[in-house]
Design a protein around this motif. Structure first.
Motif, PDB file in Angstrom:
ATOM      1  N   ALA A  62       4.872  -0.603  -6.501  1.00 17.00           N
ATOM      2  CA  ALA A  62       4.630  -1.267  -5.224  1.00 17.00           C
ATOM      3  C   ALA A  62       4.264  -2.727  -5.458  1.00 17.00           C
ATOM      4  O   ALA A  62       3.740  -3.090  -6.518  1.00 17.00           O
ATOM      5  CB  ALA A  62       3.514  -0.555  -4.460  1.00 17.00           C
ATOM      6  N   SER A 119       2.917   3.139  -5.141  1.00 21.40           N
ATOM      7  CA  SER A 119       1.683   2.651  -5.775  1.00 21.40           C
ATOM      8  C   SER A 119       1.272   3.497  -6.981  1.00 21.40           C
ATOM      9  O   SER A 119       0.943   2.950  -8.042  1.00 21.40           O
ATOM     10  CB  SER A 119       0.547   2.598  -4.743  1.00 21.40           C
ATOM     11  N   GLY A 134       0.803  -1.219   0.000  1.00 23.49           N
ATOM     12  CA  GLY A 134       0.000   0.000   0.000  1.00 23.49           C
ATOM     13  C   GLY A 134       0.828   1.258   0.000  1.00 23.49           C
ATOM     14  O   GLY A 134       0.364   2.311   0.458  1.00 23.49           O
TER      15      GLY A 134
END
Length: 569
Positions: free
Chosen positions: A138, A133, A128
């Motif tokens: 990620a 991300s 996360g």
């Protein structure tokens, strides 16, 4: 009565001060550690000689933790040497723009608590990640964080201990006489040849000594293996001690004492190897102006950009990820102008437990800093000004609580102060007093060594004249030595305050309900899965440390070089 006062505050006063300092060192570190080592070498329940050690060595959990400790510490040394030497060469060989700030960033892992740095990397590399991300870098949702592994422990410990190699390498570069470099240039040697044949051979012994020091630090590291190794089922000796005490309580203190003895043996072996390296490989150099670096020329800007890119990844990106996590409402929510919130800060700062943690850490850190500064002046005066052999010996023994891993010192405190104290019948275990005792035993060298260095630079004639004039010991210490040593002692006290404020290794074993500290609060929240709250507390703690750094840096400009670690290079 007058004769008694003259004996107490005259020549005999030195003995009184020595006795007072000896008692202080005994109760804060020496006696607890001695008791712990005696217990570790004792028999087991059946009475077999060295039974605790034998049982410990036969344990599969211990064997696995020992192997993990050895290879992860050795691996982290490789990371520390590569990064520390590389950054030292980048900031020391060429006069790049902004290299003073770059040097400070290279040293910042010294100032950032290990659990906060580890938490920043966890948030940076996790599924996360608020930074990776949006870039598609990620890990996919549901996949474990790649840092929850032995490799993650190696990487993070390598970064944390990298400044030990960086400081040693930069100091070695600066100690090379500028005349030696100039002579090589006059002889026709180019920059590359000077670096390879002159600078590197003179720097490598210091790098080797820094590597040994980083190994000793890695062996006793708790914060990184606890946050990364426990979730990844990668056990090392420090976390094995914590888990066994946490699971079984003081009843297993004899068994974990044997583990602690092995930890101390590993750390001492590394420190002895460091002394051997320094003694046999170091080359005496002539005094004079030191080497300050070559001109950067056209390559200056590209090299500076590359340096800042490396520092950005190593230091700034994890801290940015930590701040981003503190600003999102929940893990997995992308950070944007619409989702950014201060709710996490409001929640943690309004929590009675967090408020209590900050209050406890401030009170304990301030008390440890003030008392350590006072003892450092007395102990430094004994060995450096009064030339007391006992004072010199006590100065050497003062390192005991700092040299051993913090987990070992915490365990020794439990062993000695679990039972009620003689005469008063009160146990320190479960109180704030046991935390303070451990802080006093662990952090004294942070102020004692700068004070001793300042005494070595001070002309002893004034104290000698006062002694000849019949001035007593107390007045010589308070009226002559203390005013001269006060600035250095205050700077060292601030270093202790900053270090103890977010301390975890000792506190993790000694805290109790109502006596939590900031470091314990951060570790507990992350361990329970409340990452956003842990990130928010970490950001607040870092802001406090940053403010203290700026304050002491402004004050420290008048202090001798090397008093503050980030001003050493």
């Amino acid at each position: 009565m007058a004769d008694v006062r003259r004996r107490a505050f005259g020549a005999g006063g030195i003995r009184w001060i020595a006795a007072l300092v000896a008692f202080y060192l005994a109760v804060t570190a020496l006696y607890p550690l001695t008791r712990l080592f005696v217990l570790a070498l004792g028999p087991d329940e059946s009475g077999a000689a060295f039974g605790l050690l034998r049982d410990t060595f036969a344990s599969r959990a211990f064997q696995r933790a020992l192997w993990n400790t050895l290879w992860s510490s050795a691996g982290s040394v490789v990371v520390s040497v590569v990064l520390g030497l590389g950054l030292a060469l980048a900031t020391g060989l060429m006069r790049l723009p902004g290299r003073a700030l770059a040097s400070f960033l290279a040293l910042s892992p010294v100032l950032i608590p290990s659990q906060i740095m580890a938490l920043g990397w966890i948030e940076l590399m996790g599924p996360g990640s608020a930074l990776l991300s949006p870039l598609g870098l990620a890990p996919p949702p549901g996949r474990p964080n790649p840092l929850y592994s032995g490799g993650g422990v190696v990487w993070l410990m390598g970064i944390e201990h990298m400044p030990l190699v960086f400081i040693a390498a930069r100091a070695a570069l600066q100690s090379v006489p500028a005349d030696l470099v100039e002579a090589a240039r006059i002889a026709g040697a180019g920059t590359a040849r000077i670096v390879a044949r002159v600078l590197m051979p003179l720097t490598l012994p210091a790098v080797a000594a820094g590597a040994m020091l980083s190994f000793a630090a890695a062996v006793g590291n708790f914060g990184v293996p606890a946050l990364l190794g426990i979730p990844g089922r990668f056990s090392v000796l420090t976390t094995l001690i914590y888990q066994r005490l946490n699971g079984f309580g003081p009843a297993v203190i004899g068994k974990v004492a044997a583990i602690a003895l092995v930890l101390v043996a590993l750390a001492l072996a590394a420190l002895i190897a460091r002394q051997i390296v320094q003694k046999r490989l170091s080359v005496p150099l002539a005094s004079g102006p030191g080497f300050t670096g070559f001109g950067s020329g056209r390559a200056g800007i590209p090299l500076a950009l590359a340096l800042w890119a490396v520092l950005g990844v190593l230091v700034l990106a994890p801290l940015a990820a930590l701040l981003a996590t503190a600003l999102i409402p929940a893990l997995g929510v992308p950070l944007s102008a619409q989702t950014a919130t201060l709710a996490n800060f409001e929640t943690v700062l309004s929590s009675p437990a967090v408020q209590r943690g900050f209050a406890n850490s401030f009170a304990l850190s301030l008390a440890a800093a003030m008392l350590s500064a006072l003892v450092a002046i007395l102990l430094g005066w004994l060995g450096g000004v009064a030339k007391s052999p006992l004072g010199r010996g006590l100065g050497w023994l003062a390192d005991a609580g700092f040299v051993v891993p913090g987990t070992v010192l915490g365990l020794a405190m439990i062993l000695v102060y679990l039972r009620p104290l003689p005469l008063v019948g009160v146990s320190l275990y479960g109180s704030a007093a046991i935390l303070l005792m451990a802080y006093l035993g662990r952090f004294l060298p942070l102020v004692l060594r700068p004070v001793e260095a300042e005494i070595a630079r001070t002309d002893p004639a004034l104290d000698e004249a006062a002694r000849i004039a019949g001035v007593g010991v107390v007045r010589r210490v308070t009226r002559i030595a203390a005013p001269v040593l006060a600035p250095t002692a205050v700077a060292g006290a601030v270093l202790i305050f900053m270090t103890a404020l977010n301390e975890l290794t000792v506190s993790a074993l000694l805290w109790s309900a109502g006596h939590e500290t900031i470091g314990v609060q951060i570790f507990s929240m992350q361990y329970e899965g409340n990452s956003t709250a842990a990130a928010a507390i970490s950001v607040v703690a870092l802001a406090l440390v940053a403010g203290l750094v700026m304050l002491v840096d402004r004050f420290g400009r008048r202090l001798p070089a090397g008093t503050l670690p980030w001003r050493a290079p």
